[in-house]
Motif scaffolding. Structure first.
Motif, PDB file in Angstrom:
ATOM      1  N   ALA A  81      -4.744   3.403  -0.079  1.00 26.03           N
ATOM      2  CA  ALA A  81      -4.025   2.946   1.114  1.00 26.03           C
ATOM      3  C   ALA A  81      -4.531   1.608   1.635  1.00 26.03           C
ATOM      4  O   ALA A  81      -3.935   1.050   2.543  1.00 26.03           O
ATOM      5  CB  ALA A  81      -4.119   3.996   2.214  1.00 26.03           C
ATOM      6  N   ASP A  82      -5.622   1.075   1.087  1.00 22.66           N
ATOM      7  CA  ASP A  82      -6.092  -0.218   1.608  1.00 22.66           C
ATOM      8  C   ASP A  82      -5.636  -1.389   0.732  1.00 22.66           C
ATOM      9  O   ASP A  82      -6.064  -2.522   0.954  1.00 22.66           O
ATOM     10  CB  ASP A  82      -7.611  -0.224   1.781  1.00 22.66           C
ATOM     11  CG  ASP A  82      -8.346  -0.131   0.451  1.00 22.66           C
ATOM     12  OD1 ASP A  82      -7.679   0.004  -0.590  1.00 22.66           O
ATOM     13  OD2 ASP A  82      -9.587  -0.196   0.454  1.00 22.66           O
ATOM     14  N   ALA A  87       0.830  -1.202   0.000  1.00 22.60           N
ATOM     15  CA  ALA A  87       0.000   0.000   0.000  1.00 22.60           C
ATOM     16  C   ALA A  87       0.862   1.249   0.000  1.00 22.60           C
ATOM     17  O   ALA A  87       0.619   2.197  -0.762  1.00 22.60           O
ATOM     18  CB  ALA A  87      -0.917  -0.009   1.212  1.00 22.60           C
ATOM     19  N   LEU A  88       1.909   1.238   0.839  1.00 23.15           N
ATOM     20  CA  LEU A  88       2.764   2.420   0.945  1.00 23.15           C
ATOM     21  C   LEU A  88       3.418   2.723  -0.403  1.00 23.15           C
ATOM     22  O   LEU A  88       3.432   3.870  -0.867  1.00 23.15           O
ATOM     23  CB  LEU A  88       3.829   2.199   2.021  1.00 23.15           C
ATOM     24  CG  LEU A  88       4.769   3.370   2.284  1.00 23.15           C
ATOM     25  CD1 LEU A  88       3.989   4.587   2.718  1.00 23.15           C
ATOM     26  CD2 LEU A  88       5.799   3.016   3.358  1.00 23.15           C
ATOM     27  N   ALA A  89       3.953   1.680  -1.073  1.00 27.38           N
ATOM     28  CA  ALA A  89       4.620   1.889  -2.355  1.00 27.38           C
ATOM     29  C   ALA A  89       3.641   2.414  -3.398  1.00 27.38           C
ATOM     30  O   ALA A  89       3.954   3.345  -4.152  1.00 27.38           O
ATOM     31  CB  ALA A  89       5.266   0.583  -2.825  1.00 27.38           C
ATOM     32  N   ALA A  90       2.446   1.825  -3.436  1.00 18.74           N
ATOM     33  CA  ALA A  90       1.460   2.272  -4.424  1.00 18.74           C
ATOM     34  C   ALA A  90       1.096   3.732  -4.184  1.00 18.74           C
ATOM     35  O   ALA A  90       0.991   4.520  -5.135  1.00 18.74           O
ATOM     36  CB  ALA A  90       0.213   1.386  -4.345  1.00 18.74           C
ATOM     37  N   VAL A  91       0.934   4.103  -2.901  1.00 21.69           N
ATOM     38  CA  VAL A  91       0.561   5.487  -2.586  1.00 21.69           C
ATOM     39  C   VAL A  91       1.696   6.445  -2.932  1.00 21.69           C
ATOM     40  O   VAL A  91       1.471   7.513  -3.516  1.00 21.69           O
ATOM     41  CB  VAL A  91       0.171   5.584  -1.094  1.00 21.69           C
ATOM     42  CG1 VAL A  91       0.213   7.018  -0.621  1.00 21.69           C
ATOM     43  CG2 VAL A  91      -1.206   4.994  -0.878  1.00 21.69           C
ATOM     44  N   VAL A  92       2.942   6.049  -2.610  1.00 23.01           N
ATOM     45  CA  VAL A  92       4.093   6.897  -2.946  1.00 23.01           C
ATOM     46  C   VAL A  92       4.141   7.115  -4.451  1.00 23.01           C
ATOM     47  O   VAL A  92       4.297   8.244  -4.942  1.00 23.01           O
ATOM     48  CB  VAL A  92       5.401   6.245  -2.440  1.00 23.01           C
ATOM     49  CG1 VAL A  92       6.610   6.895  -3.096  1.00 23.01           C
ATOM     50  CG2 VAL A  92       5.500   6.348  -0.941  1.00 23.01           C
ATOM     51  N   LEU A 149      -0.371   9.854   4.310  1.00 23.71           N
ATOM     52  CA  LEU A 149       0.121  10.568   3.127  1.00 23.71           C
ATOM     53  C   LEU A 149      -0.997  10.802   2.116  1.00 23.71           C
ATOM     54  O   LEU A 149      -1.100  11.870   1.519  1.00 23.71           O
ATOM     55  CB  LEU A 149       1.256   9.779   2.467  1.00 23.71           C
ATOM     56  CG  LEU A 149       2.585   9.751   3.224  1.00 23.71           C
ATOM     57  CD1 LEU A 149       3.571   8.811   2.544  1.00 23.71           C
ATOM     58  CD2 LEU A 149       3.178  11.150   3.285  1.00 23.71           C
ATOM     59  N   SER A 150      -1.835   9.783   1.917  1.00 23.34           N
ATOM     60  CA  SER A 150      -2.856   9.880   0.866  1.00 23.34           C
ATOM     61  C   SER A 150      -4.195  10.345   1.422  1.00 23.34           C
ATOM     62  O   SER A 150      -5.138  10.523   0.660  1.00 23.34           O
ATOM     63  CB  SER A 150      -3.037   8.530   0.189  1.00 23.34           C
ATOM     64  OG  SER A 150      -3.653   7.636   1.088  1.00 23.34           O
ATOM     65  N   ARG A 151      -4.280  10.543   2.746  1.00 24.46           N
ATOM     66  CA  ARG A 151      -5.552  10.828   3.410  1.00 24.46           C
ATOM     67  C   ARG A 151      -6.619   9.804   3.021  1.00 24.46           C
ATOM     68  O   ARG A 151      -7.787  10.134   2.865  1.00 24.46           O
ATOM     69  CB  ARG A 151      -6.038  12.229   3.082  1.00 24.46           C
ATOM     70  CG  ARG A 151      -5.047  13.268   3.548  1.00 24.46           C
ATOM     71  CD  ARG A 151      -5.588  14.636   3.356  1.00 24.46           C
ATOM     72  NE  ARG A 151      -4.610  15.601   3.837  1.00 24.46           N
ATOM     73  CZ  ARG A 151      -4.828  16.896   3.886  1.00 24.46           C
ATOM     74  NH1 ARG A 151      -5.993  17.361   3.509  1.00 24.46           N
ATOM     75  NH2 ARG A 151      -3.909  17.712   4.325  1.00 24.46           N
ATOM     76  N   ALA A 152      -6.167   8.571   2.790  1.00 19.61           N
ATOM     77  CA  ALA A 152      -7.048   7.429   2.513  1.00 19.61           C
ATOM     78  C   ALA A 152      -7.956   7.617   1.301  1.00 19.61           C
ATOM     79  O   ALA A 152      -8.975   6.973   1.177  1.00 19.61           O
ATOM     80  CB  ALA A 152      -7.892   7.089   3.751  1.00 19.61           C
ATOM     81  N   ARG A 171       1.197   1.036   6.990  1.00 22.01           N
ATOM     82  CA  ARG A 171      -0.181   1.240   6.520  1.00 22.01           C
ATOM     83  C   ARG A 171      -0.660   2.629   6.961  1.00 22.01           C
ATOM     84  O   ARG A 171      -1.293   3.347   6.194  1.00 22.01           O
ATOM     85  CB  ARG A 171      -1.085   0.140   7.088  1.00 22.01           C
ATOM     86  CG  ARG A 171      -2.546   0.323   6.870  1.00 22.01           C
ATOM     87  CD  ARG A 171      -3.114  -0.299   5.635  1.00 22.01           C
ATOM     88  NE  ARG A 171      -2.727  -1.678   5.416  1.00 22.01           N
ATOM     89  CZ  ARG A 171      -2.740  -2.249   4.223  1.00 22.01           C
ATOM     90  NH1 ARG A 171      -3.118  -1.561   3.168  1.00 22.01           N
ATOM     91  NH2 ARG A 171      -2.354  -3.492   4.064  1.00 22.01           N
ATOM     92  N   GLY A 172      -0.301   3.004   8.200  1.00 20.34           N
ATOM     93  CA  GLY A 172      -0.685   4.321   8.697  1.00 20.34           C
ATOM     94  C   GLY A 172      -0.037   5.429   7.891  1.00 20.34           C
ATOM     95  O   GLY A 172      -0.662   6.447   7.595  1.00 20.34           O
ATOM     96  N   LEU A 173       1.221   5.218   7.513  1.00 22.80           N
ATOM     97  CA  LEU A 173       1.941   6.196   6.686  1.00 22.80           C
ATOM     98  C   LEU A 173       1.228   6.361   5.349  1.00 22.80           C
ATOM     99  O   LEU A 173       1.023   7.477   4.865  1.00 22.80           O
ATOM    100  CB  LEU A 173       3.362   5.696   6.467  1.00 22.80           C
ATOM    101  CG  LEU A 173       4.491   6.719   6.343  1.00 22.80           C
ATOM    102  CD1 LEU A 173       4.481   7.653   7.530  1.00 22.80           C
ATOM    103  CD2 LEU A 173       5.824   6.000   6.236  1.00 22.80           C
TER     104      LEU A 173
END
Lengths: 314, 346
Positions: A236-237, A74-79, A137-140, A131-133
């Motif tokens: 993020a999910d 999730a973190l990588a996809a959001v970044v 970062l993306s505000r979900a 996951r929280g990061l």
């Protein structure tokens, strides 16, 4: 042949038999399901599971565990999504995301190796933290609008096979060779069987651990990016609960959760059984809940049977 | 490898390993309490509305299920095992409660509903225990399998629908008050005290610590290891039933996703509270403090008024708490030679 080898072979044989029965059952139940074209299309769904199961096998063989892989996805996809949104070229964003995966994985490894904290605790913490990061970062919110050459990465074909599956075949081969034919692989078994002994024998235990968790993080980042490409959305999910599926596949494949035993071939067989069961159940019964029921039962039953078999062998 | 005291028994030599471990555990409880207190004081100064009785009550009520199951989980981890199926079990028991109580489904009388939920919880806990002791399946694998299976059963039972019309007398268990406090708080306090007494004073608590410290030595000392483990697994199942009885009726809707991720919050509370993941030392007090601390993060973020996006960082802060707890522990004490090279065994 020692009792352990024998038990491992029995387990592998049981799994192979299970896979054959599964395919036979599928052929009888849904002839269209085992058509090569169907299987080729469905194989895309196994990509994340299989890719993450490879480093997870090495980690569990060396006596560790990594619960944070789903969160790193999730973190990588959001970044990647945020960088692309901010105007970075898509490939640069991907490379940065994979870098982030490697760094977060190495962070896991550093905590485990340098502080000698139990991997279950460290990766439980980073599972929440990463996951929280991603959520922070993306505000979900979902991030989309990726260019077509990127989304092709998730479902494009080359040489008659989906691109992710081709990549997976190469990576699996490399991982299999690394674990069974190199001294690094040998060291992983040594650390998993007896870490203290491995340290006294002068093996670079800490360095191997950090490298393993960094590999796991890199693979997780790659899986997250491919998943985002297939869905054309980064959120993020992504990958929640994936870590437990991956561990299920690895353990089903005959890797001992206590370390020291296991193989990439077994893991791939475990992934195959879980993947085919999952797809067949949703193909024929359209019941996703049955998949959970069957997967969990297969996991517990395979370990139980394995215990019975090894008790006989002793 | 401890050095004997230099000048006879009265001199302050290096304390034995067991004592050092006990001190380490109580230090972690002290640190958790200090962090919790600091958080509460800081938020109260920043925003006095935080101290309102209603807010504090909400905070405690939200933490009650984690406290209740956390007490049982502490015993499971103390004995050297783990149970990650409690979240799925909570979901299944919620579905069961809905099916038993809802007038459209079975509509049984309330005492029967509650008895059914508690018995089902204990029975599934017992099944976990049987897989671990009789089946010799490692507990993390057995309960991982149960996590998946129970979630599947829940979704089959619910059939993709929500159960909405719980009878008001059942809702009382989640929302009602007696003697000025919410009923769920009384239950949580009773469970906490009972498990604390059990772990500290009862023979069972000593047996659990002995098995967690060294199962082989415990077996030689004629402690029945399988029976004690069975009991502990059944107990955590029963407590999950208790948590379901007070937590599920708080919402007016039962859906199949209840309890997802609950197991991780509970294990986190136990670990932050200072119980060793390898078993053998730790305690319930730390778990309770840590459960309150984890529960107060979200409320704290809301009351610090950092803008609406602040709550998205809740999980990142939860994770950071564990890492900081682990780091502080490491910096405060060099592990003994017995700990430093120990293999990684869950």
């Amino acid at each position: 042949m020692t009792g352990r080898d024998r038990a491992a072979r029995v387990h592998f044989g049981v799994l192979a038999g299970l896979a054959l029965i599964l395919f036979g059952f599928a052929a009888w139940l849904e002839p269209s399901f085992i058509a090569p074209a169907t299987q080729r299309d469905l194989s895309l769904h196994a990509f994340e599971l299989a890719l993450l199961a490879l480093p997870m096998t090495c980690i569990i063989v060396s006596g560790g565990i990594d619960l944070s892989v789903g969160s790193i996805c999730a973190l990588a996809a959001v970044v990647m999504g945020l960088l692309h949104e901010a105007g970075a070229p898509i490939w640069a964003a991907c490379i940065a995301a994979i870098g982030a995966g490697a760094v977060t994985g190495a962070l896991n490894g550093a905590f485990i190796a340098a502080l000698r904290v139990h991997p279950l605790i460290v990766t439980l913490a980073t599972m929440a933290a990463f996951r929280g990061l991603a959520e922070g970062l993306s505000r979900a919110r979902p991030i989309s609008g990726f260019p077509p050459e990127f989304t092709r990465l998730g479902e494009g074909y080359s040489l008659g096979l989906p691109i992710p599956i081709l990549a997976l075949a190469i990576i699996s081969l490399a991982a299999g060779l690394a674990l069974s034919r190199t001294s690094w692989g040998c060291w992983m078994y040594a650390i998993g069987s007896n870490e203290r002994g491995a340290r006294y024998a002068g093996l670079p235990v800490d360095r191997i651990k950090i490298a393993l968790y960094a590999c796991s993080g890199t693979a997780a980042a790659l899986a997250g990016i491919v998943f985002a490409a297939r869905r054309n959305t980064a959120k993020a999910d992504i990958g929640s609960g994936l870590e437990l599926e991956v561990i299920t596949a690895v353990v089903l494949g005959g890797t001992s959760i206590f370390g020291g035993r296991g193989s990439i071939a077994g893991t791939l067989l475990g992934v195959l059984i879980i993947h085919e069961t999952r797809e067949l159940v949703s193909w024929h019964w359209h019941h996703d809940e049955l998949i959970l029921l069957v997967t969990g039962t297969i996991l517990v039953a395979s370990v139980l049977l394995n215990n019975l078999a090894s008790r006989r062998a002793d | 490898m401890r050095t004997p005291p230099a000048n006879g028994p009265d001199s302050p030599g290096i304390p034995p390993l067991a004592l050092r471990r006990m001190l380490a555990a109580s230090r972690r409880q002290f640190v958790t309490a200090a962090v919790l207190l600091f958080t509460l004081v800081a938020v109260s100064i920043a925003n006095p509305a935080f101290l309102s009785g209603q807010n504090l009550r909400d905070l405690l009520v939200q933490s009650a299920p984690v406290v209740i199951v956390g007490c049982g989980m502490t015993l499971v981890i103390l004995i050297g095992e783990i149970d990650i199926s409690v979240g799925s079990l909570l979901g299944l028991l919620a579905a069961l409660m809905g099916v038993l109580a809802s007038p459209q489904r079975l509509g049984l009388p309330i005492p029967l509903v509650i008895a059914g939920v508690l018995v089902a919880g204990a029975a599934i806990g017992l099944l976990n225990g049987l897989l671990v002791t009789r089946g010799r399946v490692p507990s993390i694998i057995a309960t991982l399998g149960m996590l998946t299976v129970l979630r599947g059963v829940t979704e089959l039972v619910m059939g993709g629908e929500w159960i909405t019309n719980l009878p008001p007398s059942l809702r009382w268990f989640g929302t009602g008050s007696s003697l000025g406090f919410p009923f769920s708080l009384w239950v949580a306090a009773a469970v906490a005290m009972a498990i604390f007494a059990l772990a500290r004073f009862a023979p069972l608590g000593i047996r659990i610590l002995a098995i967690g410290g060294n199962p082989d030595a415990a077996a030689i000392a004629r402690i029945s290891v399988p029976r004690t483990k069975l009991l502990v697994f059944a107990l955590v199942g029963l407590l999950t039933g208790v948590a379901a009885v007070i937590a599920v009726p708080q919402q007016s809707v039962i859906e199949s996703g209840i309890g997802a991720g609950f197991e991780l919050v509970v294990v986190t509370a136990v670990v932050v509270g200072g119980t060793s993941i390898r078993g053998g030392y730790g305690g319930v007090v730390g778990t309770i403090l840590a459960a309150l601390l984890l529960g107060s993060i979200r409320t704290t973020l809301v009351f610090l008024d950092l803008g609406e996006s602040a709550v998205y960082w809740e999980r990142a802060i939860q994770g950071a708490f564990i890492l900081v707890a682990v780091l502080a522990d490491h910096l405060a004490s060099r592990p003994g030679p017995d700990d430093s090279l120990a293999g990684a065994r869950a």
